[in-house]
Design a protein around this motif. Structure first.
Motif, PDB file in Angstrom:
ATOM      1  N   MET A   1     110.593 102.998 134.525  1.00 38.79           N
ATOM      2  CA  MET A   1     110.485 101.762 133.766  1.00 38.79           C
ATOM      3  C   MET A   1     109.688 100.742 134.578  1.00 38.79           C
ATOM      4  SD  MET A   1     113.640  99.762 132.103  1.00 38.79           S
ATOM      5  CE  MET A   1     113.469  98.185 131.410  1.00 38.79           C
ATOM      6  N   ALA A   2     108.776 100.078 133.942  1.00 34.99           N
ATOM      7  CA  ALA A   2     107.916  99.110 134.615  1.00 34.99           C
ATOM      8  C   ALA A   2     108.683  97.827 134.922  1.00 34.99           C
ATOM      9  CB  ALA A   2     106.714  98.797 133.747  1.00 34.99           C
ATOM     10  N   GLU A   3     108.321  97.233 136.041  1.00 35.80           N
ATOM     11  CA  GLU A   3     108.939  95.975 136.443  1.00 35.80           C
ATOM     12  C   GLU A   3     108.372  94.838 135.595  1.00 35.80           C
ATOM     13  OE1 GLU A   3     108.967  93.048 140.313  1.00 35.80           O
ATOM     14  OE2 GLU A   3     108.578  95.167 140.607  1.00 35.80           O
ATOM     15  N   VAL A   4     109.239  93.939 135.157  1.00 36.39           N
ATOM     16  CA  VAL A   4     108.810  92.797 134.365  1.00 36.39           C
ATOM     17  C   VAL A   4     108.179  91.775 135.301  1.00 36.39           C
ATOM     18  CG1 VAL A   4     109.580  90.915 132.874  1.00 36.39           C
ATOM     19  CG2 VAL A   4     110.611  93.170 132.668  1.00 36.39           C
ATOM     20  N   LEU A   5     107.016  91.287 134.924  1.00 28.69           N
ATOM     21  CA  LEU A   5     106.305  90.312 135.736  1.00 28.69           C
ATOM     22  C   LEU A   5     106.875  88.925 135.472  1.00 28.69           C
ATOM     23  CD1 LEU A   5     103.943  90.079 137.721  1.00 28.69           C
ATOM     24  CD2 LEU A   5     102.473  89.635 135.765  1.00 28.69           C
ATOM     25  N   THR A   6     107.386  88.301 136.510  1.00 30.68           N
ATOM     26  CA  THR A   6     107.924  86.949 136.403  1.00 30.68           C
ATOM     27  C   THR A   6     107.256  86.066 137.432  1.00 30.68           C
ATOM     28  OG1 THR A   6     109.678  87.346 138.019  1.00 30.68           O
ATOM     29  CG2 THR A   6     110.193  87.821 135.696  1.00 30.68           C
ATOM     30  N   ARG A   7     107.448  84.788 137.304  1.00 28.41           N
ATOM     31  CA  ARG A   7     106.849  83.850 138.250  1.00 28.41           C
ATOM     32  C   ARG A   7     107.352  84.098 139.662  1.00 28.41           C
ATOM     33  NH1 ARG A   7     106.801  78.312 136.578  1.00 28.41           N
ATOM     34  NH2 ARG A   7     105.909  77.640 138.516  1.00 28.41           N
ATOM     35  N   ALA A  10     105.303  87.202 140.742  1.00 26.54           N
ATOM     36  CA  ALA A  10     103.846  87.103 140.602  1.00 26.54           C
ATOM     37  C   ALA A  10     103.218  86.143 141.604  1.00 26.54           C
ATOM     38  CB  ALA A  10     103.484  86.677 139.188  1.00 26.54           C
ATOM     39  N   ILE A  11     103.779  84.968 141.769  1.00 24.10           N
ATOM     40  CA  ILE A  11     103.142  83.959 142.618  1.00 24.10           C
ATOM     41  C   ILE A  11     103.085  84.387 144.087  1.00 24.10           C
ATOM     42  CG2 ILE A  11     103.292  81.579 143.464  1.00 24.10           C
ATOM     43  CD1 ILE A  11     104.207  80.805 140.622  1.00 24.10           C
ATOM     44  N   PRO A  12     104.188  84.821 144.694  1.00 23.13           N
ATOM     45  CA  PRO A  12     104.088  85.226 146.109  1.00 23.13           C
ATOM     46  C   PRO A  12     103.178  86.434 146.338  1.00 23.13           C
ATOM     47  CG  PRO A  12     106.383  84.971 145.466  1.00 23.13           C
ATOM     48  CD  PRO A  12     105.555  84.858 144.222  1.00 23.13           C
ATOM     49  N   ASN A  13     103.048  87.285 145.326  1.00 21.30           N
ATOM     50  CA  ASN A  13     102.207  88.481 145.449  1.00 21.30           C
ATOM     51  C   ASN A  13     100.784  88.256 144.958  1.00 21.30           C
ATOM     52  OD1 ASN A  13     104.244  90.150 146.531  1.00 21.30           O
ATOM     53  ND2 ASN A  13     105.140  90.344 144.492  1.00 21.30           N
ATOM     54  N   LEU A  14     100.454  87.021 144.591  1.00 19.84           N
ATOM     55  CA  LEU A  14      99.108  86.662 144.102  1.00 19.84           C
ATOM     56  C   LEU A  14      98.685  87.537 142.923  1.00 19.84           C
ATOM     57  CD1 LEU A  14      97.219  86.126 147.496  1.00 19.84           C
ATOM     58  CD2 LEU A  14      98.419  84.427 146.112  1.00 19.84           C
ATOM     59  N   THR A  15      99.601  87.715 141.984  1.00 16.44           N
ATOM     60  CA  THR A  15      99.348  88.563 140.827  1.00 16.44           C
ATOM     61  C   THR A  15      99.081  87.695 139.598  1.00 16.44           C
ATOM     62  OG1 THR A  15     100.839  90.193 141.763  1.00 16.44           O
ATOM     63  CG2 THR A  15     100.286  90.458 139.455  1.00 16.44           C
ATOM     64  N   THR A  16      98.024  88.040 138.867  1.00 14.33           N
ATOM     65  CA  THR A  16      97.664  87.288 137.665  1.00 14.33           C
ATOM     66  C   THR A  16      98.634  87.621 136.532  1.00 14.33           C
ATOM     67  OG1 THR A  16      96.203  88.988 136.794  1.00 14.33           O
ATOM     68  CG2 THR A  16      95.221  87.361 138.278  1.00 14.33           C
ATOM     69  N   TYR A  67      96.521  77.803 140.686  1.00 17.68           N
ATOM     70  CA  TYR A  67      96.239  78.403 139.380  1.00 17.68           C
ATOM     71  C   TYR A  67      97.473  79.122 138.835  1.00 17.68           C
ATOM     72  CZ  TYR A  67      94.683  81.829 135.981  1.00 17.68           C
ATOM     73  OH  TYR A  67      94.580  82.609 134.864  1.00 17.68           O
ATOM     74  N   LEU A  68      98.123  79.927 139.682  1.00 19.02           N
ATOM     75  CA  LEU A  68      99.294  80.680 139.224  1.00 19.02           C
ATOM     76  C   LEU A  68     100.456  79.759 138.872  1.00 19.02           C
ATOM     77  CD1 LEU A  68      99.155  83.701 141.689  1.00 19.02           C
ATOM     78  CD2 LEU A  68      98.571  83.693 139.261  1.00 19.02           C
ATOM     79  N   HIS A  69     100.665  78.712 139.644  1.00 17.74           N
ATOM     80  CA  HIS A  69     101.733  77.754 139.327  1.00 17.74           C
ATOM     81  C   HIS A  69     101.454  77.070 137.989  1.00 17.74           C
ATOM     82  CE1 HIS A  69     104.626  77.641 142.611  1.00 17.74           C
ATOM     83  NE2 HIS A  69     103.619  77.926 143.431  1.00 17.74           N
ATOM     84  N   GLU A  70     100.209  76.656 137.774  1.00 21.63           N
ATOM     85  CA  GLU A  70      99.856  76.004 136.504  1.00 21.63           C
ATOM     86  C   GLU A  70     100.060  76.949 135.328  1.00 21.63           C
ATOM     87  OE1 GLU A  70      95.839  74.654 137.043  1.00 21.63           O
ATOM     88  OE2 GLU A  70      96.471  72.896 138.195  1.00 21.63           O
ATOM     89  N   PHE A  71      99.666  78.202 135.486  1.00 19.09           N
ATOM     90  CA  PHE A  71      99.842  79.168 134.412  1.00 19.09           C
ATOM     91  C   PHE A  71     101.318  79.350 134.077  1.00 19.09           C
ATOM     92  CE2 PHE A  71     101.132  83.298 132.985  1.00 19.09           C
ATOM     93  CZ  PHE A  71     100.438  83.395 131.802  1.00 19.09           C
ATOM     94  N   TRP A  72     102.124  79.594 135.095  1.00 18.71           N
ATOM     95  CA  TRP A  72     103.542  79.842 134.840  1.00 18.71           C
ATOM     96  C   TRP A  72     104.251  78.602 134.323  1.00 18.71           C
ATOM     97  CZ3 TRP A  72     105.327  84.402 133.960  1.00 18.71           C
ATOM     98  CH2 TRP A  72     104.678  85.503 134.498  1.00 18.71           C
ATOM     99  N   ASP A  73     103.859  77.402 134.768  1.00 17.89           N
ATOM    100  CA  ASP A  73     104.439  76.172 134.234  1.00 17.89           C
ATOM    101  C   ASP A  73     104.154  76.063 132.738  1.00 17.89           C
ATOM    102  OD1 ASP A  73     105.398  75.520 136.725  1.00 17.89           O
ATOM    103  OD2 ASP A  73     103.850  74.031 137.151  1.00 17.89           O
TER     104      ASP A  73
END
Length: 80
Positions: A1-7, A10-16, A67-73
């Motif tokens: 099962m794939a891991e769900v991408l959460t903030r 994603a943010i610490p791993n620099l994942t879009t 960028y990642l913080h703005e996206f997740w916000d």
């Protein structure tokens, strides 16, 4: 099962938001400049906010982080 991408992951791993990991690299023709790239080296279009050259690796990483913080916000506000 794939891991769900959460903030939180994603943010610490620099994942879009699309699941692609970002990284930085020094330009071969000018090692004093840094650019943001996809870490997997697959072709793709970077978001406009991440395009450009930076004079320090820390500045490029700060741009990715912002960028990642703005996206997740924005994403979190849509859920409310």
């Amino acid at each position: 099962m794939a891991e769900v991408l959460t903030r939180e992951t994603a943010i610490p791993n620099l994942t879009t938001p699309t699941g692609r990991k970002l990284g930085v690299r020094y330009l071969p023709q000018n090692p004093n400049l840094v650019e943001i790239v996809f870490a997997d080296s697959k072709p793709g279009e970077l978001p406009d906010k991440l395009k450009g050259l930076y004079t320090k690796k820390t500045l490029a990483l700060a741009a990715v982080n912002k960028y990642l913080h703005e996206f997740w916000d924005t994403s979190d506000n849509k859920k409310k």
